[in-house]
Motif scaffolding. Structure first.
Motif, PDB file in Angstrom:
ATOM      1  N   LEU A   1       0.835  -1.200   0.000  1.00 42.35           N
ATOM      2  CA  LEU A   1       0.000   0.000   0.000  1.00 42.35           C
ATOM      3  C   LEU A   1       0.874   1.256   0.000  1.00 42.35           C
ATOM      4  O   LEU A   1       0.570   2.255  -0.691  1.00 42.35           O
ATOM      5  N   THR A   2       1.961   1.262   0.745  1.00 47.45           N
ATOM      6  CA  THR A   2       2.853   2.413   0.770  1.00 47.45           C
ATOM      7  C   THR A   2       3.459   2.662  -0.607  1.00 47.45           C
ATOM      8  O   THR A   2       3.562   3.820  -1.072  1.00 47.45           O
ATOM      9  N   ASN A   3       3.827   1.565  -1.288  1.00 48.99           N
ATOM     10  CA  ASN A   3       4.386   1.707  -2.642  1.00 48.99           C
ATOM     11  C   ASN A   3       3.371   2.318  -3.586  1.00 48.99           C
ATOM     12  O   ASN A   3       3.697   3.180  -4.417  1.00 48.99           O
ATOM     13  N   SER A   4       2.082   1.905  -3.463  1.00 49.42           N
ATOM     14  CA  SER A   4       1.048   2.464  -4.335  1.00 49.42           C
ATOM     15  C   SER A   4       0.760   3.922  -3.988  1.00 49.42           C
ATOM     16  O   SER A   4       0.511   4.759  -4.865  1.00 49.42           O
ATOM     17  N   VAL A   5       0.764   4.299  -2.683  1.00 51.85           N
ATOM     18  CA  VAL A   5       0.482   5.685  -2.299  1.00 51.85           C
ATOM     19  C   VAL A   5       1.571   6.622  -2.843  1.00 51.85           C
ATOM     20  O   VAL A   5       1.292   7.727  -3.342  1.00 51.85           O
ATOM     21  N   ARG A   6       2.828   6.138  -2.770  1.00 52.23           N
ATOM     22  CA  ARG A   6       3.928   7.016  -3.164  1.00 52.23           C
ATOM     23  C   ARG A   6       4.105   7.087  -4.671  1.00 52.23           C
ATOM     24  O   ARG A   6       4.512   8.124  -5.210  1.00 52.23           O
ATOM     25  N   HIS A   7       3.834   5.994  -5.406  1.00 50.24           N
ATOM     26  CA  HIS A   7       4.185   5.965  -6.831  1.00 50.24           C
ATOM     27  C   HIS A   7       2.973   5.887  -7.745  1.00 50.24           C
ATOM     28  O   HIS A   7       3.149   5.944  -8.963  1.00 50.24           O
TER      29      HIS A   7
ATOM     30  N   LEU B   1      -2.894 -18.222   1.527  1.00 47.76           N
ATOM     31  CA  LEU B   1      -3.475 -16.891   1.746  1.00 47.76           C
ATOM     32  C   LEU B   1      -2.869 -15.970   0.693  1.00 47.76           C
ATOM     33  O   LEU B   1      -1.643 -15.946   0.519  1.00 47.76           O
ATOM     34  N   THR B   2      -3.713 -15.241  -0.039  1.00 46.27           N
ATOM     35  CA  THR B   2      -3.257 -14.382  -1.133  1.00 46.27           C
ATOM     36  C   THR B   2      -3.650 -12.937  -0.834  1.00 46.27           C
ATOM     37  O   THR B   2      -4.795 -12.671  -0.426  1.00 46.27           O
ATOM     38  N   LEU B   3      -2.724 -12.047  -1.084  1.00 52.89           N
ATOM     39  CA  LEU B   3      -2.919 -10.604  -0.861  1.00 52.89           C
ATOM     40  C   LEU B   3      -2.728  -9.881  -2.185  1.00 52.89           C
ATOM     41  O   LEU B   3      -1.707 -10.070  -2.859  1.00 52.89           O
ATOM     42  N   HIS B   4      -3.738  -9.054  -2.616  1.00 54.98           N
ATOM     43  CA  HIS B   4      -3.680  -8.268  -3.851  1.00 54.98           C
ATOM     44  C   HIS B   4      -3.797  -6.785  -3.504  1.00 54.98           C
ATOM     45  O   HIS B   4      -4.654  -6.409  -2.683  1.00 54.98           O
ATOM     46  N   VAL B   5      -2.999  -5.974  -4.182  1.00 49.91           N
ATOM     47  CA  VAL B   5      -3.125  -4.507  -4.111  1.00 49.91           C
ATOM     48  C   VAL B   5      -3.146  -3.984  -5.543  1.00 49.91           C
ATOM     49  O   VAL B   5      -2.146  -4.126  -6.272  1.00 49.91           O
ATOM     50  N   SER B   6      -4.281  -3.404  -5.957  1.00 47.30           N
ATOM     51  CA  SER B   6      -4.440  -2.887  -7.315  1.00 47.30           C
ATOM     52  C   SER B   6      -4.513  -1.370  -7.269  1.00 47.30           C
ATOM     53  O   SER B   6      -5.148  -0.788  -6.372  1.00 47.30           O
ATOM     54  N   ASP B   7      -3.832  -0.725  -8.236  1.00 55.44           N
ATOM     55  CA  ASP B   7      -3.888   0.738  -8.338  1.00 55.44           C
ATOM     56  C   ASP B   7      -4.067   1.125  -9.789  1.00 55.44           C
ATOM     57  O   ASP B   7      -4.225   0.257 -10.655  1.00 55.44           O
ATOM     58  N   GLN B   8      -4.011   2.443 -10.074  1.00 53.25           N
ATOM     59  CA  GLN B   8      -4.294   2.946 -11.402  1.00 53.25           C
ATOM     60  C   GLN B   8      -3.027   3.345 -12.149  1.00 53.25           C
ATOM     61  O   GLN B   8      -3.090   4.092 -13.130  1.00 53.25           O
ATOM     62  N   ASP B   9      -1.895   2.842 -11.717  1.00 56.08           N
ATOM     63  CA  ASP B   9      -0.639   3.162 -12.386  1.00 56.08           C
ATOM     64  C   ASP B   9      -0.093   1.874 -13.003  1.00 56.08           C
ATOM     65  O   ASP B   9       0.034   0.845 -12.323  1.00 56.08           O
ATOM     66  N   ALA B  10       0.249   1.911 -14.298  1.00 56.41           N
ATOM     67  CA  ALA B  10       0.741   0.732 -15.001  1.00 56.41           C
ATOM     68  C   ALA B  10       2.217   0.484 -14.789  1.00 56.41           C
ATOM     69  O   ALA B  10       2.743  -0.537 -15.231  1.00 56.41           O
TER      70      ALA B  10
ATOM     71  N   SER C   1       0.972  -8.079 -12.176  1.00 57.25           N
ATOM     72  CA  SER C   1       0.268  -8.397 -13.414  1.00 57.25           C
ATOM     73  C   SER C   1      -0.538  -7.177 -13.828  1.00 57.25           C
ATOM     74  O   SER C   1      -1.044  -6.429 -12.975  1.00 57.25           O
ATOM     75  N   PRO C   2      -0.620  -6.905 -15.130  1.00 56.82           N
ATOM     76  CA  PRO C   2      -1.372  -5.740 -15.594  1.00 56.82           C
ATOM     77  C   PRO C   2      -2.868  -5.999 -15.544  1.00 56.82           C
ATOM     78  O   PRO C   2      -3.322  -7.152 -15.576  1.00 56.82           O
ATOM     79  N   HIS C   3      -3.634  -4.913 -15.464  1.00 56.79           N
ATOM     80  CA  HIS C   3      -5.078  -4.992 -15.624  1.00 56.79           C
ATOM     81  C   HIS C   3      -5.513  -3.714 -16.335  1.00 56.79           C
ATOM     82  O   HIS C   3      -4.751  -2.727 -16.385  1.00 56.79           O
ATOM     83  N   PRO C   4      -6.659  -3.679 -16.890  1.00 56.18           N
ATOM     84  CA  PRO C   4      -7.088  -2.469 -17.617  1.00 56.18           C
ATOM     85  C   PRO C   4      -7.044  -1.236 -16.707  1.00 56.18           C
ATOM     86  O   PRO C   4      -7.725  -1.163 -15.689  1.00 56.18           O
ATOM     87  N   GLY C   5      -6.146  -0.293 -17.024  1.00 58.21           N
ATOM     88  CA  GLY C   5      -6.044   0.956 -16.287  1.00 58.21           C
ATOM     89  C   GLY C   5      -4.973   0.969 -15.242  1.00 58.21           C
ATOM     90  O   GLY C   5      -4.805   1.983 -14.549  1.00 58.21           O
ATOM     91  N   GLY C   6      -4.208  -0.118 -15.031  1.00 55.88           N
ATOM     92  CA  GLY C   6      -3.174  -0.108 -14.011  1.00 55.88           C
ATOM     93  C   GLY C   6      -2.533  -1.454 -13.847  1.00 55.88           C
ATOM     94  O   GLY C   6      -2.391  -2.233 -14.795  1.00 55.88           O
TER      95      GLY C   6
END
Length: 881
Positions: free
Chosen positions: A790-796, A812-821, A852-857
């Protein structure tokens, strides 16, 4: 009983006893006639006294009777019916034997005596004194009536084979039927009448009812007697048909004898001919009518007839068949005949006749000479055999050997002829090889048989050597011989051992090459699998089957299975290339249809290659698979509440054809489902329908999963054991892959891209994992990893962030998705840098991680085991391009 009655009964009984005895001399016959005449005379004189009204004094001649009962004409005089019966008894005993009319007359007289006695007995039985005893005359006594019945029966049977007695006592059907009818007529009506009178006397019914009941009883009895007679008649007809059948069989036997080329004759115990065949007529020149009933001396020459009669007596005496050879002139030329005499038994097993079968053996001497020439030829052939040859009888005793066998097994202290063949084997192997020899000698197959497995022989000097033994049965004139050829195969065994060693070396090399080309797909904790590969029994155990499991990201797993047509090193080489290409394309995130299209283009560039392949991507979050099949067999799926079934998906042409588009499809797959992927070697069998075999596999999978979908290893073993019971004889390689999609829980949280969201995400992870029952150590590690991501996504990055947690029983799987590719890049941080250590920490604590990429990030993910230690394991990084 009157005195004269007793005397007359004694005279009649004595006469009948003499006549019924087997040995009757003229003197005893005269005595019998005198007794019969005495009985008839006493009865006739008494009848004359009654008829003439005179008293001749015969009643008081022997004994004086002073009693004078009422209604008695004269004291001591017998009743008129008694006198008549005694007269008839005497006449029946006096009838002449040789005349048929005399037999009928005597038997009718005897029946009259029986009826007179029975009439008086009926009077006593029914309480009617006047029946058989007129009032004005003396009545017949009871014991007199009984004596007359017995005396009349004896007089009736004095000639049992003639007249009425012959009809009654014969052993045939009519005799049986007659005796039953007579017994019924004599005994049943009196019994019925007595029962009727007893009912009337008891007052149960009146006279008319009694008569009616008596008539009904007679009708019933005679009706039963009628049906018995019908049954007896039917059996008589059956017996007649059987007799006619025996007569026809006799005709067939005569026809068989006449068509037999040998001479056949049958003679009785006295030496008379009973029957001969047409061959006997031709050889003797006499017809059957001229031979039957005559003796041998009337048909054959005297000396020959006497020798034949002597042999016949010995056959009848001991019951043992005999053979003899005789010379008989036929058409002026002497012929030699071999005659076999044997006894023909009667119904009790005793000899009743002698049958002879004579065969012309004139050419026997010529045949013996030909046999001797054949023996010499056989000995020459035996000596010309290049191998050691031993001939034994069917018990394994050596009867003949050639020179090669003498040189190979010769031992002055151990002669070969007469010894047991098993003695040619070493002592430690003698029992085993003797059992094999006995089994062969017991069966004696028609075709020659060779054995070269674990057989050893001993030379004359005591040295043992591996041997190949060929056995064949030889039918001789009198016995069965076994030809045994023994070859020293020491050089052959040495060459076979060298060749086997080279083959095994090449096989190990090829198998190692295939295993290296096939690789070892990873075991994913969130995707339990059972994988089986069975190598072909041909082509050094290598083939073109392969499968691969590719972890694309935390939510997606790629599975590929394929089969290169053909076997051997060439198929394994093509398989290795296709596996590497498919793995590389799958790691780029390529859609299944694009991966199959790329492989199709790759195979099309190869010469004469066809490949079936199926690639599917499992979406663990969306609970669906994306599938594309190029000519591969259909997948089987077992979902909760539904037995294993085929997945309905389009199947295009195999790889290598080119020019034909492939299609993919998305199919929902609920949690807890089990997938079965396989190659054609598992189900294809010559002469069987492929769809039937697939249905059989589905049913086998259903039985294998009865203990639960988590027992995949046992299920895979059950499937292989059922469909391939003998892997050592299977001529195609087999691949089987079972996948289980375990049920999981998923939780989502959407956060803004601001520093406060990191703490909010940690609180969400902590509360969610505690609800799922995770241990504190796992919660601390997962919170640390979530903070870094989450810190990596907030900063970048920018825009909202999505935090997703998903769990199964194992992972146990943890995903963090953001809008930056832009994907994060690992780097080495200096000791005084404030950042740059997050990805290093992620690699140290997570079992797997990647982006892994997703549409928009993009999505950054990591997986952790729910059980066992977490830090310190080998980590895997996936960066999906």
């Amino acid at each position: 009983m009157k005195p004269n009655t007793a005397v007359a009964l004694l005279f009649g009984a004595g006469a009948l006893m003499i006549r019924l005895s087997r040995a009757v001399s003229p003197r005893t016959l005269t005595a019998a006639r005198a007794g019969a005449a005495g009985a008839a005379g006493i009865g006739a004189l008494t009848l004359f006294e009654y008829a003439a009204g005179m008293d001749l004094g015969v009643d008081q001649l022997l004994f004086r009777d002073t009693a004078r009962p009422p209604h008695t004409v004269a004291p001591g005089r017998m009743a008129p019916n008694t006198a008549l019966a005694l007269t008839l008894t005497g006449l029946a005993a006096l009838t002449p034997r040789p005349r048929r009319r005399g037999a009928w007359a005597g038997q009718l007289a005897a029946l009259a005596v029986v009826l007179l006695g029975m009439l008086r007995l009926y009077g006593f039985a029914f309480g009617v004194p006047d029946l058989g005893a007129p009032r004005e005359y003396t009545g017949m006594a009871l014991h007199t009536a009984l004596a007359l019945v017995l005396l009349g029966g004896a007089a009736f049977l004095i000639r049992p084979r003639e007249g009425l007695a012959g009809l009654l006592v014969n052993s045939g059907t009519t005799g049986v039927l007659g005796r039953r009818m007579v017994a019924t007529v004599v005994f049943v009506p009196p019994v019925l009448g007595r029962l009727t009178l007893a009912g009337q006397d008891a007052g149960w019914y009146g006279t008319r009812m009694g008569v009616a009941l008596l008539v009904c009883g007679h009708v019933l009895v005679f009706l039963v007697l009628t049906f018995i007679a019908l049954g007896t008649g039917q059996r008589a007809e059956v017996a007649r048909d059987r007799a006619e059948s025996q007569l026809r069989r006799h005709r067939w036997l005569q026809a068989f004898m006449d068509h037999t080329p040998a001479m056949i004759f049958v003679k009785d115990r006295r030496g008379r001919y009973l029957n001969v065949n047409s061959g006997f007529e031709q050889c003797t020149g006499k017809s059957r009518e001229q031979v039957v009933g005559r003796r041998a001396e009337d048909v054959l020459p005297g000396p020959l007839a006497r020798r034949v009669w002597a042999d016949q007596r010995r056959v009848l005496a001991d019951g043992v068949s005999r053979q003899r050879e005789d010379i008989l002139p036929v058409g002026g030329v002497e012929h030699s005949y071999l005659t076999t005499l044997f006894a023909l038994p009667d119904d009790e097993g005793g000899p009743v006749a002698v049958c002879g079968v004579a065969t012309d053996v004139t050419e026997k001497a010529a045949a013996q000479r030909e046999t001797e020439r054949a023996r010499r030829l056989f000995s020459a052939l035996l000596e010309s055999a290049p191998e050691a040859t031993v001939i034994t009888d069917r018990h394994g005793i050596i009867v003949m050997v050639n020179d090669q066998a003498k040189h190979l097994f010769g031992n002055p202290r151990r002669p070969l002829i007469g010894s047991d063949l098993a003695q040619l084997a070493p002592v430690d192997r003698r029992r085993h090889q003797a059992a094999l020899l006995r089994a062969y000698l017991h069966r004696l197959p028609r075709r020659p048989t060779s054995f070269d497995t674990d057989l050893w022989a001993v030379r004359g000097d005591g040295g043992a050597f591996p041997a190949e033994v060929s056995l064949s049965a030889l039918q001789e004139e009198e016995q069965v011989l076994v030809v045994v050829t023994v070859r020293d195969i020491t050089d052959r065994r040495r060459a076979e051992a060298d060749r086997a060693a080279r083959y095994e070396q090449q096989r190990r090399i090829a198998y190692t090459l295939q295993r290296s080309l096939m690789g070892e797909p990873p075991q994913l904790p969130h995707l339990p699998t059972a994988r089986r590969y069975v190598a072909s029994a041909q082509d050094a155990g290598v083939g073109g089957d392969w499968f691969d499991i590719i972890a694309l990201d935390a939510d997606h797993t790629g599975v590929v299975i394929g089969d290169v047509m053909g076997r051997g090193i060439d198929a394994a080489a093509v398989m290795g290339q296709l596996r590497a290409a498919a793995h590389a394309l799958a790691r780029t995130g390529t859609e299944p249809v694009d991966l199959i299209t790329g492989l199709d283009a790759f195979v099309a560039d190869l010469d004469n290659q066809l490949v079936t392949c199926c690639y599917l991507v499992i979406d663990h979050i969306a609970r669906e698979i994306t599938l594309c099949s190029a000519g591969h067999l259909p997948l089987l799926a077992a979902t909760p509440g539904r037995p294993p079934h085929r997945i309905d998906a389009p199947v295009s042409v195999p790889l290598g054809i080119g020019g034909i588009p492939h299609h993919q499809t998305r199919i929902p797959l609920p949690a807890g489902a089990t997938l079965a992927l396989y190659t054609d070697g598992l189900i294809e069998r010559p002469g069987t329908d492929l769809d039937t075999q697939i249905d059989h596999l589905a049913d086998t999978l259903r039985i294998a999963l009865k203990n639960g979908p988590t027992c995949l290893e046992q299920a895979a073993d059950h499937i292989l054991g059922t469909l391939i019971p003998d892997p050592a004889a299977h001529d195609d390689d087999v691949t089987l892959l079972l996948l289980h999609l375990p049920a999981d829980d998923t939780a989502h949280l959407i956060l803004d891209a601001r520093p406060q969201s990191v703490a909010e995400g940690r609180r969400f992870v902590t509360s969610t994992l505690r609800d799922w029952g995770c241990p504190d150590q796992l919660i601390d590690i997962c919170c640390l990893l979530a903070s870094e991501l989450l810190t990596n996504s907030v900063r970048h990055a920018q825009g909202p962030m999505t935090l997703t947690l998903s769990t199964t029983e194992a992972t146990l799987t943890l995903h963090v998705s953001d809008q930056d590719a832009t994907r994060p890049q690992p780097r080495d941080a200096a000791p005084d840098d404030e950042s740059g250590r997050g990805l290093t920490l992620l690699s140290a604590l997570a079992d797997q991680w990647g982006t892994s990429p997703h549409p928009g990030g993009k999505t950054a993910w990591c997986t952790l085991r729910r059980t066992g230690p977490h830090p310190g394991h080998t980590r895997t990084h996936h960066d999906e391009r």
